[in-house]
Design an enzyme around this catalytic site. Structure first.
Site, PDB file in Angstrom:
ATOM      1  CG  ASP A  48      -2.047  -3.601   2.004  1.00 49.45           C
ATOM      2  OD1 ASP A  48      -2.801  -4.183   2.812  1.00 49.45           O
ATOM      3  OD2 ASP A  48      -2.323  -3.483   0.803  1.00 49.45           O
ATOM      4  CB  SER A  88      -6.249  -3.925  -0.143  1.00 50.11           C
ATOM      5  OG  SER A  88      -5.504  -4.385   0.948  1.00 50.11           O
ATOM      6  CB  THR A 156      -3.278  -0.001  -2.016  1.00 50.08           C
ATOM      7  OG1 THR A 156      -3.718  -1.093  -1.196  1.00 50.08           O
ATOM      8  CG2 THR A 156      -3.499   1.295  -1.257  1.00 50.08           C
ATOM      9  CD  GLU A 278       0.153  -1.123  -1.155  1.00 49.14           C
ATOM     10  OE1 GLU A 278      -0.867  -1.535  -0.574  1.00 49.14           O
ATOM     11  OE2 GLU A 278       0.493  -1.509  -2.291  1.00 49.14           O
ATOM     12  CG  ASP A 283      -2.334  -7.297   3.403  1.00 50.84           C
ATOM     13  OD1 ASP A 283      -3.148  -7.224   4.334  1.00 50.84           O
ATOM     14  OD2 ASP A 283      -2.583  -7.867   2.325  1.00 50.84           O
ATOM     15  CG  HIS A 326      -6.799  -3.671   5.639  1.00 50.47           C
ATOM     16  ND1 HIS A 326      -5.992  -4.739   5.978  1.00 50.47           N
ATOM     17  CD2 HIS A 326      -6.656  -3.504   4.289  1.00 50.47           C
ATOM     18  CE1 HIS A 326      -5.396  -5.204   4.888  1.00 50.47           C
ATOM     19  NE2 HIS A 326      -5.784  -4.465   3.842  1.00 50.47           N
TER      20      HIS A 326
END
Length: 544
Positions: A48, A88, A156, A278, A283, A326
């Site tokens: 992430d 996200s 996510t 994940e 992030d 992203h």
């Protein structure tokens, strides 16, 4: 197939082309190895908020190639249905369902489409839930699982296991996840499972245990479990950063350990498995401009990728896809200080200041005393050792120590940040195994590649799993109403002649004339509208 999963007599396979779900006409399994583009198992890993500069910096920091480097196969575009920079939630939705969506939407279609090239018709069914690859894998008879270093209800992992109109709707996300009947769920988020923290008061921990999961809460319990169904809840919210774990939360497993255990557990299923993983907290670190946290958990994610690759190489019938959803922070190796000197600056100038840190920003700040008397000790933990008089003054006078620390370290390491938010650049894609996506792709293409490798079509699956209940039941002469006596858990009531069917929201069950049956998918209420599977419609039609 797992014996603990009840399946009612009328299955989705009767209304969905069997070949798209991995079955032949006589209901025997298609052997994946006969088709080089089909995979028995699929592992999707998402880091992430990791920009390409973050992976570069992590590689320099580590001093050797990353596991991901070995399977670099292309790039991915990450924009949403409405913006060049995605959140996200729609990013996860794209990766899981093959559909672009809007900010904060999880597993549902958008209300707005403004991005060039995105199908405008998506907005014609706003908020409609859409099938994801995990649901397709489960219906194909495969074992399924999700793993996360954040709360499992975070955007996510939620996109691969639930359908809600806002990513903050943890209550409904958690309930859907519990009733998805996945085989492995590992991560944080215990708070949302507890009755005292839920608006509906439901004790989801009790439900988990009643479904036969081995509920584990520590690293040792996880590693020692031999159960075929595992639910690991290792933190009230998110797990610790990898760099901090040994000092602050040694009882928590690493992402690599969860990944290895998840693969070991799911691979017991002879029909194969789908696993989503994940690495959540790069992030969070990027939002804080915490380069140490970003590196810490990017490397932890890479260790998880290594576990997946090692399994896939031995198995020879497993697809692995790793990607970032992203970018975040606009991190750069180089800043205003290097404008005129960058051609002669060695790697060590950027990396050595970072290696002095022994804790992430989160970990270091947790050591700060209430009277802030140990500010310099905390700064040293974050790599600001032997501060200059100017740095000492900044630290002592700081009203936002976290911000001060990241700025000082960035200056020392010649690292730049343009934002505390997400960014919209294209990112690398890493893939391995049969049916793997390659080249420069849309994030939505990954979902379709995964589905194709497992032998089903997402659009056909969606047409079966999520139909407007009122419209579908009306076509067979049934009436619908909503029992909202419990407003947090409404029940769809369907009547056709003497047949009364009750469908609790977020659950995979239907009561027909009082008899409970287990369904292959959950019932979803989205923006006030109930969505059900054709499986249920057929049951009511036949009065069963």
């Amino acid at each position: 197939m797992k014996v603990n999963k009840k399946v009612i007599g009328v299955t989705l396979a009767s209304s969905l082309a069997l070949s798209t779900l991995g079955f032949t006409a006589d209901n025997s399994k298609v052997e994946a190895k006969k088709d080089p583009e089909k995979a028995k198992n699929v592992i999707v890993l998402v880091m992430d908020g990791v920009s390409s500069s973050t992976t570069t910096l992590a590689r320099w920091y580590k001093g050797e190639p990353l596991a991901m480097d070995e399977i670099l196969t292309g790039g991915v575009r990450t924009y949403s249905a409405e913006s060049a920079i995605t959140d996200s939630a729609p990013a996860g939705t794209a990766l899981a369902t093959g559909n672009k969506s809007n900010d904060k939407f999880v597993g549902v279609l958008p209300t707005t489409v403004t991005s060039p090239g995105v199908d405008q018709s998506l907005a014609e069914n706003p908020y409609k839930p859409v099938a994801n690859v995990l649901e397709g894998a489960k219906i194909s008879g495969k074992a399924t699982g999700i793993i996360s270093t954040s709360e499992i209800q975070h955007a996510t992992p939620a996109a691969f296991s639930s359908h809600v109109t806002h990513r903050s709707d943890y209550d409904n996300i958690a309930e859907q996840q519990v009733y998805q009947n996945m085989d492995v769920v590992l991560g944080g988020g215990k708070n949302t499972l507890l009755s005292q923290n839920r608006k509906d008061g439901e004790d989801l921990v009790n439900v988990i245990e009643s479904k036969g999961y081995d509920l584990v809460e520590t690293r040792d319990e996880l590693l020692n479990s031999e159960s075929n169904k595992l639910w690991g809840t290792f933190a009230s919210s998110a797990l610790a950063y990898d760099m901090d774990r040994s000092k602050t939360n040694p009882e928590e497993p690493t992402l690599a350990e969860m990944t290895k255990k998840g693969i070991e557990t799911l691979s017991k299923d002879k029909d194969g498995f789908f696993l989503f993983i994940e690495g959540s907290k790069p992030d969070w670190a990027a939002h804080a401009n915490d380069a140490i946290g970003m590196i810490s958990d990017t490397l932890a994610f890479d260790d998880a990728v290594r576990e997946a690759i090692e399994f896939a190489k031995k198995d020879k019938n497993t697809m692995v896809v790793a990607v970032s959803d992203h970018g975040n922070s606009g991190i750069s190796i180089g800043n205003q200080n290097t404008n005129g000197s960058y051609p002669s600056i060695p790697v060590s100038t950027y990396v050595d200041p970072l290696k002095k840190a022994t804790m992430t920003l989160e970990g270091a700040l947790k050591q700060l005393k209430s009277d802030k008397s140990n500010v310099l000790e905390v700064a040293a933990l974050y790599g600001i050792d032997n501060p200059t008089p100017a740095e000492t003054k900044e630290l002592n006078n700081s009203t936002n120590l976290g911000k001060t620390l990241v700025q000082l370290l960035a200056t020392r390491a010649n690292i730049g940040f343009t934002t505390g938010g997400h960014t919209g650049e294209d990112l690398f894609m890493y893939s391995y195994g049969p049916g793997k996506p390659v080249g420069f792709v849309e994030n939505t293409d990954i979902a379709h590649s995964v589905a194709s490798a497992m032998g089903f079509d997402l659009k056909k699956l969606d047409d079966q799993l999520f139909v407007n209940a009122e419209v579908a039941f009306k076509t067979i002469g049934a009436t619908v109403s909503i029992n909202a006596s419990n407003k947090e858990n409404p029940i769809l009531v369907v009547q056709k002649g003497k047949t009364i069917a009750e469908l609790p929201v977020n659950k995979d069950i239907v009561l027909i004339n009082g008899k409970e049956n287990t369904l292959r998918s959950v019932t979803v209420q989205s923006n006030g509208i109930f969505y059900v599977s054709n499986e249920v419609v057929e049951l009511v039609k036949k009065g069963k």
